[in-house]
Design a protein around this motif. Structure first.
Motif, PDB file in Angstrom:
ATOM      1  N   GLY A  30      80.932  -7.684 -15.931  1.00 58.63           N
ATOM      2  CA  GLY A  30      80.984  -7.598 -14.709  1.00 58.63           C
ATOM      3  C   GLY A  30      80.221  -6.182 -14.135  1.00 58.63           C
ATOM      4  O   GLY A  30      78.952  -5.828 -14.501  1.00 58.63           O
ATOM      5  N   ARG A  31      80.839  -5.410 -13.319  1.00 57.89           N
ATOM      6  CA  ARG A  31      80.332  -4.118 -12.782  1.00 57.89           C
ATOM      7  C   ARG A  31      80.765  -2.701 -13.417  1.00 57.89           C
ATOM      8  O   ARG A  31      80.444  -1.872 -12.746  1.00 57.89           O
ATOM      9  N   SER A  32      81.457  -3.162 -14.508  1.00 52.24           N
ATOM     10  CA  SER A  32      82.142  -1.985 -15.142  1.00 52.24           C
ATOM     11  C   SER A  32      80.907  -1.434 -16.072  1.00 52.24           C
ATOM     12  O   SER A  32      80.308  -2.055 -17.169  1.00 52.24           O
ATOM     13  N   PRO A  33      80.704  -0.174 -16.329  1.00 51.38           N
ATOM     14  CA  PRO A  33      79.563   0.544 -17.262  1.00 51.38           C
ATOM     15  C   PRO A  33      80.131  -0.016 -18.545  1.00 51.38           C
ATOM     16  O   PRO A  33      81.392  -0.108 -19.013  1.00 51.38           O
ATOM     17  N   ARG A  34      79.251   0.330 -19.555  1.00 51.98           N
ATOM     18  CA  ARG A  34      79.584   0.142 -21.073  1.00 51.98           C
ATOM     19  C   ARG A  34      80.073   1.288 -21.836  1.00 51.98           C
ATOM     20  O   ARG A  34      81.018   1.045 -22.594  1.00 51.98           O
ATOM     21  N   GLY A  35      79.748   2.186 -21.323  1.00 49.08           N
ATOM     22  CA  GLY A  35      80.381   3.613 -21.800  1.00 49.08           C
ATOM     23  C   GLY A  35      79.704   3.459 -23.195  1.00 49.08           C
ATOM     24  O   GLY A  35      78.602   3.005 -23.611  1.00 49.08           O
ATOM     25  N   THR A  36      80.201   4.474 -24.099  1.00 45.62           N
ATOM     26  CA  THR A  36      79.762   4.789 -25.444  1.00 45.62           C
ATOM     27  C   THR A  36      80.798   4.134 -26.302  1.00 45.62           C
ATOM     28  O   THR A  36      81.918   4.055 -26.096  1.00 45.62           O
ATOM     29  N   GLY A  37      80.410   4.477 -27.565  1.00 44.81           N
ATOM     30  CA  GLY A  37      81.509   3.821 -28.549  1.00 44.81           C
ATOM     31  C   GLY A  37      81.398   2.320 -28.942  1.00 44.81           C
ATOM     32  O   GLY A  37      80.780   1.667 -28.088  1.00 44.81           O
ATOM     33  N   GLU A  38      82.159   1.975 -29.803  1.00 41.26           N
ATOM     34  CA  GLU A  38      82.497   0.684 -30.208  1.00 41.26           C
ATOM     35  C   GLU A  38      83.080   0.048 -29.084  1.00 41.26           C
ATOM     36  O   GLU A  38      84.144   0.516 -28.258  1.00 41.26           O
ATOM     37  N   LEU A  39      82.911  -1.341 -28.967  1.00 38.15           N
ATOM     38  CA  LEU A  39      83.446  -2.312 -27.958  1.00 38.15           C
ATOM     39  C   LEU A  39      84.472  -2.931 -28.959  1.00 38.15           C
ATOM     40  O   LEU A  39      84.295  -3.784 -29.585  1.00 38.15           O
ATOM     41  N   ARG A  40      85.875  -2.585 -28.526  1.00 36.26           N
ATOM     42  CA  ARG A  40      86.874  -3.190 -29.135  1.00 36.26           C
ATOM     43  C   ARG A  40      88.026  -3.521 -28.178  1.00 36.26           C
ATOM     44  O   ARG A  40      88.038  -2.911 -27.166  1.00 36.26           O
ATOM     45  N   ILE A  41      89.106  -4.504 -28.497  1.00 34.99           N
ATOM     46  CA  ILE A  41      89.912  -4.887 -27.770  1.00 34.99           C
ATOM     47  C   ILE A  41      91.107  -3.792 -27.550  1.00 34.99           C
ATOM     48  O   ILE A  41      91.553  -3.467 -26.294  1.00 34.99           O
ATOM     49  N   SER A  42      91.179  -2.953 -28.452  1.00 27.91           N
ATOM     50  CA  SER A  42      92.223  -1.763 -28.142  1.00 27.91           C
ATOM     51  C   SER A  42      91.630  -1.029 -27.399  1.00 27.91           C
ATOM     52  O   SER A  42      92.422  -0.351 -26.588  1.00 27.91           O
ATOM     53  N   ARG A  43      90.242  -0.791 -27.300  1.00 23.09           N
ATOM     54  CA  ARG A  43      89.862   0.121 -26.527  1.00 23.09           C
ATOM     55  C   ARG A  43      89.788  -0.148 -25.017  1.00 23.09           C
ATOM     56  O   ARG A  43      90.000   0.785 -24.248  1.00 23.09           O
ATOM     57  N   MET A  44      89.610  -1.565 -25.013  1.00 21.03           N
ATOM     58  CA  MET A  44      89.466  -1.967 -23.459  1.00 21.03           C
ATOM     59  C   MET A  44      90.916  -2.034 -22.920  1.00 21.03           C
ATOM     60  O   MET A  44      91.277  -1.713 -21.671  1.00 21.03           O
ATOM     61  N   ALA A  45      91.954  -1.987 -23.814  1.00 23.31           N
ATOM     62  CA  ALA A  45      93.246  -2.078 -23.639  1.00 23.31           C
ATOM     63  C   ALA A  45      93.745  -0.586 -22.945  1.00 23.31           C
ATOM     64  O   ALA A  45      94.325  -0.322 -22.125  1.00 23.31           O
ATOM     65  N   ASP A  46      92.922   0.429 -23.691  1.00 25.74           N
ATOM     66  CA  ASP A  46      93.201   1.978 -23.282  1.00 25.74           C
ATOM     67  C   ASP A  46      92.475   2.017 -21.968  1.00 25.74           C
ATOM     68  O   ASP A  46      93.137   2.821 -21.051  1.00 25.74           O
ATOM     69  N   ASP A  47      91.663   1.348 -21.484  1.00 22.66           N
ATOM     70  CA  ASP A  47      90.901   1.704 -20.258  1.00 22.66           C
ATOM     71  C   ASP A  47      91.731   0.992 -19.277  1.00 22.66           C
ATOM     72  O   ASP A  47      91.922   1.572 -18.058  1.00 22.66           O
ATOM     73  N   VAL A  48      92.269  -0.193 -19.533  1.00 21.71           N
ATOM     74  CA  VAL A  48      93.274  -0.606 -18.630  1.00 21.71           C
ATOM     75  C   VAL A  48      94.486   0.172 -18.346  1.00 21.71           C
ATOM     76  O   VAL A  48      94.946   0.470 -17.143  1.00 21.71           O
ATOM     77  N   ALA A  49      95.105   0.743 -19.334  1.00 23.35           N
ATOM     78  CA  ALA A  49      96.076   1.692 -19.080  1.00 23.35           C
ATOM     79  C   ALA A  49      95.718   3.068 -18.368  1.00 23.35           C
ATOM     80  O   ALA A  49      96.522   3.449 -17.539  1.00 23.35           O
ATOM     81  N   ASP A  50      94.387   3.604 -18.437  1.00 24.56           N
ATOM     82  CA  ASP A  50      93.964   4.727 -17.449  1.00 24.56           C
ATOM     83  C   ASP A  50      93.923   4.340 -16.337  1.00 24.56           C
ATOM     84  O   ASP A  50      94.268   4.960 -15.186  1.00 24.56           O
ATOM     85  N   VAL A  51      93.307   3.061 -15.911  1.00 26.38           N
ATOM     86  CA  VAL A  51      93.024   2.596 -14.750  1.00 26.38           C
ATOM     87  C   VAL A  51      94.539   2.182 -13.865  1.00 26.38           C
ATOM     88  O   VAL A  51      94.739   2.835 -12.921  1.00 26.38           O
ATOM     89  N   MET A  52      95.494   1.885 -14.722  1.00 25.13           N
ATOM     90  CA  MET A  52      96.874   1.656 -14.206  1.00 25.13           C
ATOM     91  C   MET A  52      97.726   2.874 -13.885  1.00 25.13           C
ATOM     92  O   MET A  52      98.231   2.935 -12.942  1.00 25.13           O
ATOM     93  N   ALA A  53      97.267   3.962 -14.789  1.00 23.26           N
ATOM     94  CA  ALA A  53      97.977   5.199 -14.260  1.00 23.26           C
ATOM     95  C   ALA A  53      97.412   5.890 -13.178  1.00 23.26           C
ATOM     96  O   ALA A  53      98.177   6.677 -12.256  1.00 23.26           O
ATOM     97  N   GLU A  54      95.905   5.608 -12.940  1.00 25.25           N
ATOM     98  CA  GLU A  54      95.284   6.209 -11.778  1.00 25.25           C
ATOM     99  C   GLU A  54      95.702   5.506 -10.523  1.00 25.25           C
ATOM    100  O   GLU A  54      95.875   6.062  -9.365  1.00 25.25           O
ATOM    101  N   LEU A  55      96.019   4.095 -10.722  1.00 22.33           N
ATOM    102  CA  LEU A  55      96.460   3.347  -9.469  1.00 22.33           C
ATOM    103  C   LEU A  55      97.998   3.486  -9.412  1.00 22.33           C
ATOM    104  O   LEU A  55      98.479   2.925  -8.299  1.00 22.33           O
ATOM    105  N   ASP A  56      98.746   4.145 -10.111  1.00 24.97           N
ATOM    106  CA  ASP A  56     100.237   4.144 -10.156  1.00 24.97           C
ATOM    107  C   ASP A  56     100.821   2.711 -10.115  1.00 24.97           C
ATOM    108  O   ASP A  56     101.581   2.411  -9.295  1.00 24.97           O
ATOM    109  N   LEU A  57     100.250   1.935 -11.218  1.00 22.39           N
ATOM    110  CA  LEU A  57     100.648   0.737 -11.476  1.00 22.39           C
ATOM    111  C   LEU A  57     101.649   0.238 -12.234  1.00 22.39           C
ATOM    112  O   LEU A  57     101.769  -0.698 -13.059  1.00 22.39           O
TER     113      LEU A  57
END
Length: 254
Positions: free
Chosen positions: A63-90
């Motif tokens: 979508g509109r999310s940047p690729r970033g650096t490093g390997e693309l893995r499900i676990s890393r994508m889950a960590d991304d979601v964790a970061d966003v949920m923390a930022e949004l207080d979810l």
């Protein structure tokens, strides 16, 4: 702290991911599948947005999310979601994950206890063996072919990465799901690309899970069975608000 109100159309980048919100009421986080964006849930919007705020996240490199650096893995994508949920207080907010989004939701809940609320995981698998033999064979062949061709056609690199998310990922041990103590509804289509016995394994490994198989439907449940999925979401959230027991009106099966 970014607010949900600031995410309404067209959305914005929150940490590593593009996020957009629509609707009114308690939030529900939406995680899409491979090679998609939050738009795969468009048919759910008129069904759920009058009652809740749908928070769509585009996964890294989608979508509109940047690729970033490093390997693309499900676990890393889950960590991304964790970061966003923390930022949004979810913290504690329910998550609906479809396909790779379901894999991400399970990985997130297992490795970030207490962050996710009730889960609706649709067409998820714990590892590539969860795919039907025909689907796995086609995925593996395409992955090998694209990886070979990418040496001469650099533009194929993105396709190789996304195929790898199915050919070599995820890598979730069923034992890890013991940490997922919140209510989980596992949804699959009768004609899904996920093996029925693998879905049964996921349900059995989760401490508080129920299974909904939707008749005459394949993998693309958010598109082909949006009304049934909307009812499933509402049923699980009603159950989570009350006490453990059957999901109302869903004919769930273990």
């Amino acid at each position: 702290m970014t607010t949900l109100e600031s995410l309404h159309h067209p959305g914005r980048l929150v940490g590593p991911l593009w996020a957009v919100a629509v609707g009114h009421g308690p939030p529900l986080v939406l995680l899409h599948g491979n090679a998609e964006s939050h738009r795969v849930f468009d048919r759910l919007v008129p069904l759920l947005a009058p009652r809740m705020t749908l928070v769509g996240l585009d996964s890294r490199g989608h979508g509109r999310s940047p690729r970033g650096t490093g390997e693309l893995r499900i676990s890393r994508m889950a960590d991304d979601v964790a970061d966003v949920m923390a930022e949004l207080d979810l913290a504690g907010v329910p998550i609906l994950g479809f396909s790779d989004g379901g894999n991400i939701a399970l990985d997130l809940a297992a490795r970030h206890p207490g962050l996710a609320g009730p889960l609706i995981v649709v067409g998820a698998n714990l590892d590539p063996s969860g795919l039907t033999p025909a689907t796995k064979l086609m995925t593996d062949l395409e992955h090998v072919a694209c990886r070979s061709a990418s040496r001469f056609v650099p533009g194929l690199g993105w396709r190789v990465e996304r195929l790898a998310l199915m050919a070599t990922d995820p890598a979730i041990d069923p034992a890890e799901l013991q940490a997922v103590t919140q209510p989980v509804l596992v949804v699959v289509g009768e004609r899904d690309v996920i093996r029925p016995e693998h879905t049964d394994l996921i349900v059995a490994a989760l401490p508080d899970a129920e299974l909904l198989r939707i008749p005459r439907v394949g993998h693309m449940i958010p598109i082909d069975a949006a009304p049934q999925l909307a009812l499933a979401v509402q049923g699980l959230l009603r159950r989570a608000d009350r006490s453990p027991g059957p999901v109302a009106g869903l004919h769930a099966a273990r």
